[in-house]
Design an enzyme around this catalytic site. Sequence first.
Site, PDB file in Angstrom:
ATOM      1  N   ASP A   1      23.761  65.684  -6.574  1.00  0.00           N
ATOM      2  CA  ASP A   1      22.879  65.988  -6.023  1.00  0.00           C
ATOM      3  C   ASP A   1      21.411  66.342  -7.429  1.00  0.00           C
ATOM      4  O   ASP A   1      21.842  67.460  -7.994  1.00  0.00           O
ATOM      5  CB  ASP A   1      22.861  66.803  -5.079  1.00  0.00           C
TER       6      ASP A   1
ATOM      7  N   HIS B   1      19.279  58.041 -11.243  1.00  0.00           N
ATOM      8  CA  HIS B   1      20.213  57.801 -10.919  1.00  0.00           C
ATOM      9  C   HIS B   1      21.470  56.988 -12.126  1.00  0.00           C
ATOM     10  O   HIS B   1      22.428  57.383 -12.140  1.00  0.00           O
ATOM     11  CB  HIS B   1      20.168  56.993 -10.142  1.00  0.00           C
TER      12      HIS B   1
ATOM     13  N   LEU C   1      44.949  60.764 -13.878  1.00  0.00           N
ATOM     14  CA  LEU C   1      43.562  61.258 -12.831  1.00  0.00           C
ATOM     15  C   LEU C   1      42.993  60.131 -11.488  1.00  0.00           C
ATOM     16  O   LEU C   1      43.328  58.666 -11.939  1.00  0.00           O
ATOM     17  CB  LEU C   1      42.001  61.459 -14.127  1.00  0.00           C
TER      18      LEU C   1
END
Length: 245
Positions: A23, A40, A134
């Site tokens: 956020d 972004h 991962l």
Amino acid sequence: MSQPIASPAVALAPPRHVAIIMDGNGRWAKARGLPRNLGHRQGVDAVREVVRACKRLGIEYLTLYAFSSENWKRPQSEVAGLMDLLRLYIRRELDELARNGVSIRVIGNRSRLAPDIVALIAEAEAKTRDNRTLTLVIALSYGGQDEIVDACRRIAERVAAGALRPEDVDTNVVASHLQTVGIPDPDLVIRTSGEQRLSNFLLWQSAYSELIFVDKLWPDFSAQDLADAVGEFQRRDRRYGGSGA
Ligand code: FPP
């Protein structure tokens, strides 16, 4: 060259699964007089850094909240910009992620995504399916309540068809109908930007997660910040509802 990460003082087990609510991109851009989409874009750099840091920190699963089911309400230009960034990220990083043993999985409602993004996701998932270093889970057009409703509907269908008895519906049955089936619940959920809520993220799965709220805005979040959050997690006492005695 990646920066060395200062290790936490206590060497308890790291979280297996870290989930992050990224956020603050908009505020990061606003503070610089830039359009939100540049926030972004800067956020993607933080994604890259955090994904690379996971291996060094012993994290096996990383879930990133990239776009919520509510984010469709944002202005069309911002939604289009975010979708472009996701396209670019997968196209540009897929080879490197695949080479580094990263397995990509996307959760969320694909029916609202553009066909080329759906195809790109399918390609990324197929190409990296057998990787084990991962698992990078990207939550895209994702909402935790919708996910639970969808699971309930499919369980109800099985009950109606006589394939399952109502008394056999338990937490394992529900979990196995969620999109995260096969992925351990997050041990640690991090939210950046100082906001302290879950915003419809992994509602079922985070029942016993440790929550860490970090004041930094997502574009400023670094590998060291992740290591610090892991250190804080390792100092917490997880009791899962027990007394700890
Ligand atoms: C929240 O900040 C962030 C988002 C809604 C998008 C997160 C997306 C990225 C970091 C880029 C793409 C991701 C990947 C995995 C490649 P906000 O816009 O709500 O910020 P604000 O609260 O300051 O307005």
